[in-house]
Design a protein around this motif. Structure first.
Motif, short mmCIF file in Angstrom:
data_model
loop_
_atom_site.label_atom_id
_atom_site.label_comp_id
_atom_site.label_asym_id
_atom_site.label_seq_id
_atom_site.Cartn_x
_atom_site.Cartn_y
_atom_site.Cartn_z
N PHE A 69 0.84 -1.19 0.00
CA PHE A 69 0.00 0.00 0.00
C PHE A 69 0.88 1.24 0.00
N ALA A 70 0.72 2.06 -1.06
CA ALA A 70 1.36 3.37 -1.13
C ALA A 70 0.35 4.37 -0.57
N GLU A 71 0.54 4.78 0.67
CA GLU A 71 -0.49 5.55 1.36
C GLU A 71 -0.70 6.93 0.72
N ARG A 72 0.37 7.60 0.35
CA ARG A 72 0.23 8.93 -0.23
C ARG A 72 -0.56 8.90 -1.53
N GLU A 73 -0.28 7.89 -2.37
CA GLU A 73 -0.95 7.79 -3.67
C GLU A 73 -2.24 6.99 -3.62
N ARG A 74 -2.57 6.44 -2.46
CA ARG A 74 -3.77 5.61 -2.30
C ARG A 74 -3.79 4.48 -3.32
N LEU A 75 -2.65 3.79 -3.44
CA LEU A 75 -2.52 2.70 -4.41
C LEU A 75 -2.23 1.40 -3.69
N ASN A 76 -3.02 0.40 -4.00
CA ASN A 76 -2.85 -0.94 -3.43
C ASN A 76 -2.40 -1.88 -4.55
N ILE A 77 -1.23 -2.48 -4.38
CA ILE A 77 -0.73 -3.50 -5.31
C ILE A 77 -1.02 -4.87 -4.71
N GLU A 78 -1.77 -5.69 -5.43
CA GLU A 78 -2.06 -7.04 -5.00
C GLU A 78 -1.33 -8.04 -5.89
N LEU A 79 -0.69 -9.00 -5.26
CA LEU A 79 0.09 -10.02 -5.97
C LEU A 79 -0.70 -11.31 -5.97
N ASP A 80 -1.22 -11.69 -7.11
CA ASP A 80 -2.08 -12.87 -7.22
C ASP A 80 -1.25 -14.10 -7.51
N GLY A 81 -1.26 -15.06 -6.59
CA GLY A 81 -0.48 -16.29 -6.75
C GLY A 81 -1.00 -17.14 -7.89
N ALA A 82 -0.17 -18.11 -8.28
CA ALA A 82 -0.51 -18.97 -9.42
C ALA A 82 -1.79 -19.76 -9.17
N THR A 83 -2.08 -20.10 -7.91
CA THR A 83 -3.24 -20.94 -7.62
C THR A 83 -4.55 -20.19 -7.78
N THR A 84 -4.52 -18.85 -7.77
CA THR A 84 -5.77 -18.09 -7.89
C THR A 84 -6.15 -17.85 -9.34
N HIS A 85 -5.23 -18.09 -10.26
CA HIS A 85 -5.50 -17.81 -11.67
C HIS A 85 -6.60 -18.73 -12.20
#
Length: 322
Positions: A243-259
Motif C-alpha cells: 500500500f502506497a499511502e500517499r498515492e492511495r494505491l494498493n498493489i495485490e500479488l495474485d499467486g498462481a493458484t488463484t488464476h
C-alpha cells in the motif's frame, strides 16, 4: 493382557510398561513369535505396523507418527524431539516413513544415536520450559529452535515454506526467529535464512511477495510501500499486500493458484470495489507477469504512481494503522 496393552498404546509398548503387568518371558515370546518387533532399545511395536522395507532399520519401517512416539518413549525424559521431527510435530512438515528421527539432548545425557535416530548434543539445553514444550503429547524443542535447526536439513527449494507458514499462522514472529538464529552462528546457509527473516520482518508473507520486494517494488522511484497494511472500510477489515499511502494505491500479488478461479475472482472484484469507495485504487499483478515480465511490471507501477494524486485527509482516515 500384553495384546491389550499394545493396543492401548497405539501399537507401541515399552519394556518397563509391559513388565508391570506381564512376566518378562511373555514379552520375549511375543517378539520370537513375530507379534512384536523391537524398534529401539526397550521399545516394541506391533509387527503388522511395520512396512516391508528390509533395507531400513526397524524404526524406519513404521508410520512416522508411531516413529515419533517410539523415539520419545526410548528417550524416556533424556532428550526431546528436535529438528525435522519437531517440525513434523508442530505440523509444519510432512514426515515420510524412513526419515531420520531427531532428538536433542543435554551434553551429559546418557543417550546416543542409533540407526534411524540422530541424537544432537546441546550445551545448556534444559529439558523443561522454555527450552522444550509439549506439543500433541510429545516433548519437542521450541518452534523457533526447530525451524533454525531444520534449515540446512531441508532441500533448498523447501526451506522457506515452514518458516513463512509459522509466521503466517502466528505461531512465532520474525523477531523471535532472529533471536534463535543468533544462537546458531555456524548454521549452514545462515545468510539466506537471515535474508528471509528480514523480508518477513518487512511484512512479506509469501514467496511471491518476497520476489516482488526483491525484484520489482523497491528501488528508485518506488515509495516505501506498507506491506500487509490493515485497512478498515465500514465494518470490514482487510490487509493489503502493498500500500502506497500517499498515492492511495494498493498493489495485490495474485499467486498462481488463484488464476482462473471464478469464485476467487468474484471475491477480489467485490473487495476492490469496496476499497474504491474510500479512494484506494487496486492494481493486480499475476504470478506469471511478476516472474517473467518483471521490468514491464515495474514500469507500469511507476507510471501509475506518477499519475496518482496525493490522498485527501478524508481518504487517509479510512486506513487504520498496524
Amino acid at each position: 493382557m500384553l495384546r491389550e496393552l499394545v493396543e492401548r498404546g497405539g501399537g507401541l509398548v515399552t519394556r518397563a510398561i509391559a513388565e508391570q503387568v506381564v512376566p518378562e518371558w511373555t514379552l520375549r515370546r511375543a517378539c520370537g513369535g513375530g507379534d512384536l518387533v523391537r524398534v529401539l532399545p526397550e521399545v516394541f511395536v506391533a509387527a503388522h505396523l511395520l512396512k516391508d522395507r528390509p533395507q531400513q532399520p526397524a524404526i524406519g519401517r513404521v508410520d512416522p507418527a508411531v516413529g515419533l512416539r517410539a523415539a520419545q518413549a526410548w528417550a524416556d525424559g533424556r532428550a526431546a524431539l528436535s529438528h525435522l521431527s519437531a517440525l513434523a510435530t508442530w505440523g509444519l512438515c510432512r514426515p515420510q516413513a524412513g526419515d531420520l528421527l531427531h532428538l536433542s539432548a543435554p551434553a551429559g545425557a546418557g543417550i546416543r544415536s542409533r540407526p534411524g535416530v540422530a541424537v544432537h548434543r546441546r550445551q545448556g539445553l534444559l529439558l523443561a520450559p522454555p527450552h522444550v514444550v509439549v506439543r500433541r503429547g510429545l516433548t519437542v524443542t521450541r518452534l523457533e529452535r526447530a525451524l533454525v535447526d531444520s534449515w540446512p536439513l531441508l532441500p533448498p527449494g523447501e526451506r522457506r515454506a515452514p518458516v513463512i507458514r509459522a509466521v503466517n499462522d502466528r505461531l512465532t514472529t520474525p523477531g523471535r526467529l532472529v533471536e534463535a538464529l543468533g544462537a546458531a552462528p555456524k548454521l549452514p546457509d545462515r545468510a539466506a535464512l537471515r535474508t528471509l527473516l528480514a523480508r518477513l520482518g518487512d511484512g512479506c508473507r509469501s514467496p511471491l511477495e518476497i520476489w516482488g520486494h526483491e525484484h520489482v517494488f523497491t528501488g528508485p522511484g518506488m515509495p516505501a510501500f506498507r506491506r500487509q497494511a490493515r485497512v478498515r472500510v465500514g465494518r470490514r477489515t482487510m490487509y493489503l499486500d502493498l500500500f502506497a499511502e500517499r498515492e492511495r494505491l494498493n498493489i495485490e500479488l495474485d499467486g498462481a493458484t488463484t488464476h482462473g478461479d471464478p469464485r476467487q475472482r468474484e471475491i477480489d472484484l467485490r473487495r476492490d470495489a469496496l476499497l474504491a469507495t474510500v479512494g484506494i485504487l487496486v492494481v493486480r499483478f499475476a504470478h506469471r507477469r511478476l516472474v517473467h515480465e518483471t521490468d514491464e511490471v515495474r514500469r507500469e507501477t511507476l507510471a501509475i504512481l506518477a499519475r496518482r494524486p496525493a490522498a485527501s485527509g478524508r481518504g487517509r482516515r479510512a486506513v487504520a494503522s498496524g
